[in-house]
Every structure is written in C-alpha cells, then in structure tokens.
Write an enzyme that holds these catalytic residues in place. Structure first.
Site, PDB file in Angstrom:
ATOM      1  N   SER A 148       9.538  -4.527  -7.859  1.00 45.13           N
ATOM      2  CA  SER A 148       9.215  -6.199  -7.346  1.00 45.13           C
ATOM      3  C   SER A 148       7.791  -6.194  -7.868  1.00 45.13           C
ATOM      4  O   SER A 148       6.998  -5.574  -8.376  1.00 45.13           O
ATOM      5  CB  SER A 148       9.180  -6.015  -5.967  1.00 45.13           C
ATOM      6  OG  SER A 148       8.472  -7.218  -5.523  1.00 45.13           O
ATOM      7  N   TYR A 161       5.847  -3.722   2.898  1.00 49.24           N
ATOM      8  CA  TYR A 161       6.877  -4.099   1.896  1.00 49.24           C
ATOM      9  C   TYR A 161       6.196  -3.576   0.594  1.00 49.24           C
ATOM     10  O   TYR A 161       6.736  -3.103  -0.451  1.00 49.24           O
ATOM     11  CB  TYR A 161       7.411  -5.426   1.701  1.00 49.24           C
ATOM     12  CG  TYR A 161       8.358  -5.694   0.701  1.00 49.24           C
ATOM     13  CD1 TYR A 161       9.713  -5.511   0.953  1.00 49.24           C
ATOM     14  CD2 TYR A 161       7.883  -6.347  -0.486  1.00 49.24           C
ATOM     15  CE1 TYR A 161      10.517  -5.909  -0.240  1.00 49.24           C
ATOM     16  CE2 TYR A 161       8.722  -6.713  -1.550  1.00 49.24           C
ATOM     17  CZ  TYR A 161      10.133  -6.369  -1.325  1.00 49.24           C
ATOM     18  OH  TYR A 161      11.022  -6.637  -2.384  1.00 49.24           O
TER      19      TYR A 161
END
Length: 257
Positions: A148, A161
């Site tokens: 990501s 996250y």
C-alpha cells in the site's frame, strides 16, 4: 508472438489470489485470467467465491475456488497441499487478503490490532511459506504481495494499518532475499487510493475526495483496473530479474509532499 509480448503471456500458468471474491483481488484475478492464467479464487465465504467465479467463467476464464482462512496455519497448509494435488502447481501467488480498521491509536482495541495483523501480515507469511515450499523444488515461481502507499506514508487514524503494510513491505524483501536463489521472484504491488468496498466511505466524503484529488498528481481516485498491468508484469517472465521491489501504482501520491 512478438518475444516482448510473449514475456507477458501467462498461458499455462496457475495463479492463486487470496481475498479475491471482490474488490482489488477480484480485479487482479480477472486481469491475470485475461493474460492467459488459470486462476484460483480464495475467500472464506463459499457463496461469494462461487458468485465471483461464475462472473469470470462467463468471460471465458478458467477458474477454480478454494475457501479457506488465510490467517490460520492449520487451514492454510492443507489447503495449499490440496490445490497442488488436485488443481496443479501454483506458479503465481498474489497475497491480497487484507482489512482496514480506523480509529485513534490511543483508543485502538488490542483485539482489533491482532485481528488486523493476522489478516494483513500473518496471512502473507503463512500462505507465502506454504506455497514457496512447493515452488522451491521446482526452481521457479512468482509471489506478489499487496502492499500500500501506507507501506511508505502515514495518515491520521490508521497507525495499525500503516504498521501492517510497512511490515508486508519488509517481509516481501525478506522473502526475495531468502527465496531468490531458488528462482522465485517476490515483489510488492502498492496501490494508492482506489475505489473499493474498503474505501467507499472515503469516496463518498466530499472533503476527503477533494483533498485526495488535489494531493494526487493524476488528479483522480484509482480504478481497480489500473492495477492489472503492473500485476501481470510482476506475475510474468517480463519481471524475471525484478526481485524485492515494491511497485507503487498510486497516481504519483508517493512522489509528492
């Protein structure tokens, strides 16, 4: 076929994509199938898997399903053995399964931390190791771990996250270092901000969308189809000397302050 184009051809290859009943995983499965691969869809829900498989079969893809929990070694190991025995060798693994939980870090529940880490990080280790044990004797294989932009960048309210995706980036490099000698290429694919089920609330937030579009050099949200070309590259012979690399498909977000 032109030799350059042939290097991107996935005909005769079998790809397992975790978390692929919807969203980015489904788009990647569709893209790999379009490049010629047989694809194995994975999720925990059998119903959702069959619905996704039916959609791809209508498009002419060769599709199998494998419902198992990627966060459990007790589930992963026999599932991979079963796939290898009944469907065939896994040539390509895309570790896509993931989740998001937002909230202030000082209020983040310990149970939610462990749930997020199991889904985003442990699954990459467990499935990657189980598949690599078969790839190593064959002397070849492609593993693509979905990272990501949060493997590089932080945002308020998503520290766990970010931690998980930063760890996936470094695990990708570690896998490449340990398994590269066996003819396996392990790379990461790092999406930016894409329109998916996980980001639906953000897409519908005018303030956030205005900020994101202004922050992104390409001046838009990503569409999941934007990831397909990069995924096919990392899964194909075209990337045979690319190892331990994270390819960000983010419209330029990581290039600008």
């Amino acid at each position: 076929m032109n030799p350059v184009l042939k290097s991107f051809d996935l005909s005769g290859r079998t790809a397992l994509i975790t978390g692929s009943s919807a969203g980015i995983g489904f788009a990647l499965a569709r893209g790999l199938a379009g490049a010629g691969a047989r694809v194995i869809l994975n999720a925990r829900s059998t119903d959702k898997l069959e619905q996704a498989a039916a959609r791809l079969r209508e498009e002419g893809a060769t599709v199998f399903t494998a419902a198992f929990d990627v966060t459990s070694g007790e589930a992963v190991n026999p599932a991979i053995e079963r796939i290898e025995a009944e469907i065939g060798p896994i040539d390509i693994l895309v570790n896509n399964a993931g989740m998001q939980r937002r909230g202030p870090l000082d209020q983040f529940e310990e149970a939610h931390w462990h749930e997020l880490m199991k889904t985003n990080l442990d699954s990459v280790f467990l499935v990657g190791k189980a598949v690599a044990k078969h790839m190593i004797p064959r002397g070849r294989g492609k593993i693509v771990n979905i990272c990501s932009v949060q493997s590089e960048l932080g945002r308020p309210g998503i520290a766990p996250y970010t931690a998980s995706k930063g760890a996936v980036k470094m695990l990708t490099k570690g896998m490449a270092i340990d398994w590269g000698q066996h003819g396996i290429q392990v790379n990461g694919l790092g999406p930016g901000y894409f329109k998916t089920e996980l980001t639906d609330a953000l897409v519908k937030n005018p303030e956030f969308t205005a900020w994101l579009v202004g922050r992104t050099p390409s001046r838009r949200w990503g569409d999941v189809e934007d990831l397909v070309g990069a995924a096919v590259f990392l899964a194909s012979e075209a990337s045979n000397f690319v190892n331990g690399h994270i390819l960000y498909v983010d419209g330029g977000v990581t290039a600008t302050l």
